[in-house]
Design a protein around this motif. Sequence first.
Motif, PDB file in Angstrom:
ATOM      1  N   ILE A   1       0.821  -1.206   0.000  1.00  0.00           N
ATOM      2  CA  ILE A   1       0.000   0.000   0.000  1.00  0.00           C
ATOM      3  C   ILE A   1       0.860   1.263   0.000  1.00  0.00           C
ATOM      4  O   ILE A   1       0.402   2.340  -0.374  1.00  0.00           O
ATOM      5  N   ASN A   2       2.115   1.137   0.405  1.00  0.00           N
ATOM      6  CA  ASN A   2       3.026   2.271   0.395  1.00  0.00           C
ATOM      7  C   ASN A   2       3.966   2.231  -0.811  1.00  0.00           C
ATOM      8  O   ASN A   2       4.915   3.010  -0.875  1.00  0.00           O
ATOM      9  N   ASP A   3       3.712   1.327  -1.742  1.00  0.00           N
ATOM     10  CA  ASP A   3       4.551   1.179  -2.926  1.00  0.00           C
ATOM     11  C   ASP A   3       3.890   1.891  -4.107  1.00  0.00           C
ATOM     12  O   ASP A   3       2.721   1.667  -4.414  1.00  0.00           O
ATOM     13  N   VAL A   4       4.641   2.763  -4.773  1.00  0.00           N
ATOM     14  CA  VAL A   4       4.067   3.571  -5.848  1.00  0.00           C
ATOM     15  C   VAL A   4       3.518   2.711  -6.978  1.00  0.00           C
ATOM     16  O   VAL A   4       2.482   3.030  -7.584  1.00  0.00           O
ATOM     17  N   ASN A   5       4.189   1.586  -7.293  1.00  0.00           N
ATOM     18  CA  ASN A   5       3.700   0.716  -8.363  1.00  0.00           C
ATOM     19  C   ASN A   5       2.357   0.098  -8.007  1.00  0.00           C
ATOM     20  O   ASN A   5       1.467  -0.025  -8.850  1.00  0.00           O
ATOM     21  N   TYR A   6       2.221  -0.316  -6.752  1.00  0.00           N
ATOM     22  CA  TYR A   6       0.950  -0.915  -6.333  1.00  0.00           C
ATOM     23  C   TYR A   6      -0.167   0.139  -6.343  1.00  0.00           C
ATOM     24  O   TYR A   6      -1.306  -0.164  -6.708  1.00  0.00           O
ATOM     25  N   LEU A   7       0.162   1.352  -5.960  1.00  0.00           N
ATOM     26  CA  LEU A   7      -0.844   2.424  -5.980  1.00  0.00           C
ATOM     27  C   LEU A   7      -1.311   2.695  -7.400  1.00  0.00           C
ATOM     28  O   LEU A   7      -2.498   2.946  -7.641  1.00  0.00           O
ATOM     29  N   GLN A   8      -0.374   2.635  -8.357  1.00  0.00           N
ATOM     30  CA  GLN A   8      -0.758   2.805  -9.760  1.00  0.00           C
ATOM     31  C   GLN A   8      -1.594   1.610 -10.243  1.00  0.00           C
ATOM     32  O   GLN A   8      -2.535   1.782 -11.016  1.00  0.00           O
ATOM     33  N   TYR A   9      -1.227   0.431  -9.781  1.00  0.00           N
ATOM     34  CA  TYR A   9      -1.995  -0.779 -10.095  1.00  0.00           C
ATOM     35  C   TYR A   9      -3.427  -0.622  -9.579  1.00  0.00           C
ATOM     36  O   TYR A   9      -4.406  -0.910 -10.276  1.00  0.00           O
ATOM     37  N   SER A  10      -3.563  -0.145  -8.334  1.00  0.00           N
ATOM     38  CA  SER A  10      -4.877   0.064  -7.724  1.00  0.00           C
ATOM     39  C   SER A  10      -5.688   1.090  -8.519  1.00  0.00           C
ATOM     40  O   SER A  10      -6.883   0.912  -8.752  1.00  0.00           O
ATOM     41  N   ASP A  11      -5.026   2.171  -8.948  1.00  0.00           N
ATOM     42  CA  ASP A  11      -5.703   3.201  -9.735  1.00  0.00           C
ATOM     43  C   ASP A  11      -6.204   2.627 -11.056  1.00  0.00           C
ATOM     44  O   ASP A  11      -7.313   2.929 -11.507  1.00  0.00           O
ATOM     45  N   SER A  12      -5.379   1.773 -11.693  1.00  0.00           N
ATOM     46  CA  SER A  12      -5.793   1.175 -12.966  1.00  0.00           C
ATOM     47  C   SER A  12      -7.020   0.289 -12.795  1.00  0.00           C
ATOM     48  O   SER A  12      -7.851   0.183 -13.701  1.00  0.00           O
TER      49      SER A  12
ATOM     50  N   ALA B   1      -6.119   0.825 -19.420  1.00  0.00           N
ATOM     51  CA  ALA B   1      -6.008   0.327 -18.046  1.00  0.00           C
ATOM     52  C   ALA B   1      -5.575  -1.129 -18.027  1.00  0.00           C
ATOM     53  O   ALA B   1      -4.775  -1.535 -17.180  1.00  0.00           O
ATOM     54  N   LEU B   2      -6.067  -1.926 -18.964  1.00  0.00           N
ATOM     55  CA  LEU B   2      -5.677  -3.331 -19.042  1.00  0.00           C
ATOM     56  C   LEU B   2      -4.185  -3.466 -19.364  1.00  0.00           C
ATOM     57  O   LEU B   2      -3.487  -4.317 -18.812  1.00  0.00           O
ATOM     58  N   VAL B   3      -3.694  -2.604 -20.260  1.00  0.00           N
ATOM     59  CA  VAL B   3      -2.261  -2.607 -20.597  1.00  0.00           C
ATOM     60  C   VAL B   3      -1.441  -2.251 -19.356  1.00  0.00           C
ATOM     61  O   VAL B   3      -0.434  -2.892 -19.044  1.00  0.00           O
ATOM     62  N   ASP B   4      -1.893  -1.217 -18.643  1.00  0.00           N
ATOM     63  CA  ASP B   4      -1.180  -0.782 -17.438  1.00  0.00           C
ATOM     64  C   ASP B   4      -1.183  -1.871 -16.372  1.00  0.00           C
ATOM     65  O   ASP B   4      -0.169  -2.084 -15.688  1.00  0.00           O
ATOM     66  N   LEU B   5      -2.308  -2.560 -16.217  1.00  0.00           N
ATOM     67  CA  LEU B   5      -2.398  -3.608 -15.203  1.00  0.00           C
ATOM     68  C   LEU B   5      -1.373  -4.703 -15.453  1.00  0.00           C
ATOM     69  O   LEU B   5      -0.720  -5.181 -14.522  1.00  0.00           O
ATOM     70  N   ARG B   6      -1.234  -5.103 -16.703  1.00  0.00           N
ATOM     71  CA  ARG B   6      -0.263  -6.150 -17.022  1.00  0.00           C
ATOM     72  C   ARG B   6       1.157  -5.663 -16.748  1.00  0.00           C
ATOM     73  O   ARG B   6       2.005  -6.398 -16.239  1.00  0.00           O
ATOM     74  N   SER B   7       1.419  -4.392 -17.077  1.00  0.00           N
ATOM     75  CA  SER B   7       2.750  -3.827 -16.867  1.00  0.00           C
ATOM     76  C   SER B   7       3.069  -3.719 -15.381  1.00  0.00           C
ATOM     77  O   SER B   7       4.152  -4.120 -14.935  1.00  0.00           O
ATOM     78  N   PHE B   8       2.130  -3.207 -14.598  1.00  0.00           N
ATOM     79  CA  PHE B   8       2.364  -3.054 -13.167  1.00  0.00           C
ATOM     80  C   PHE B   8       2.528  -4.409 -12.490  1.00  0.00           C
ATOM     81  O   PHE B   8       3.335  -4.575 -11.578  1.00  0.00           O
TER      82      PHE B   8
END
Length: 363
Positions: free
Chosen positions: A204-215, A228-235
């Motif tokens: 929850i304090n990791d920027v990548n996970y926060l971006q994953y959550s946003d996606s 968003a689907l592309v971002d989810l796979r990348s994250f």
Amino acid sequence: MKKSEILYEPLPIGRIGVKKSTEEVIVAKDFSCFAQMIEEYIGFGAIKIVMPSSAPEIESLTQMPILLRERIKIVDDSEEIETVNRVLFNIRKEFNATLNEETNFLKFPKNTDRKIIENLDQLHSDVKKLALGFNHSIQIGFNKNHSINTIRNIRKLVSNTTSRLTLAQLEGLLNQYTNVEFDSFITPKNDTPRELISIFDKLINDVNYLQYSDSMTQLSLPEKRESALVDLRSFSRSFSSKKYVHTTWDYVTKLLTVWSGIPLPDSKAISTIVKGKELPQLVDLVSAKERALEMWKSSKLTTNPLTRTGEPIDSENIQWLPPLGSMKIRSEGNRPFTIGTVGELKKALEDVEGLFDKKKNKA
């Protein structure tokens, strides 16, 4: 940036024990599997686990580890409770069912068919979850097909025009959803609740996970879903570099809104839920619960069954049988579940009986 939040759901597990003083067989519901569900919520990008203020688990919040307690969000569900009471009033009336205002449990006349009871219970649960999803913009565990079947079963039995219209419009609302499939990561299998909670806190304090959550929240918007689907796979892939997360791949299905120009069902009853709101994300937690159950079976949590409020069930005076291999949770609502086969139960009880005999002989 909007973050994903998910509605907490209890995961009751049927347990069998034998009372040490009398050798009576005890059957209880064990709610100690909550820690394993945290791992599944992580896969859905959750940064908060939402609990309604009416949930019995609220009583045990002060006993939770602080890292977990900080990730629990309490929402007042009095409005949703009142909405369910009002929207489904005519349907309850057709079956002479009443709602206990203190517990919100349905009460039925004696000899009411069990299938009717199960369907009405499920309908009330589904409508409340939908209302919570709309009003608080959260993901909700929901089996769309099971819910539609429940609605159709009740529609066959009701004659009141208003009741039938309400049920038809609820079904129409659910038909606005379609499947969106994507890969999601899961954390390592671990039987230590504190380590799972620690991983949750770090993510929850990791920027990548926060971006994953946003996606995850962006999936609800058709114009942003493809990116968003592309971002989810990348994250998801980026987590492989994290020391505290060993990335594996898990197939997850989400049920998400599809806007095709068809307006939402419009009636006085349903509009109390959907007016001015976006359709919530629905997540099918059936497979998630099955995975959590399998992890729980091999954990150290099975020796101390817990009530839904987090209090230990009397383990000092009760010898609890270990989880049996064929134990399964079969439905989203956890109503029908199997404790085990006849052979497994027979052997487990014989083992306990032998243990008691040895203690008697020593005495």
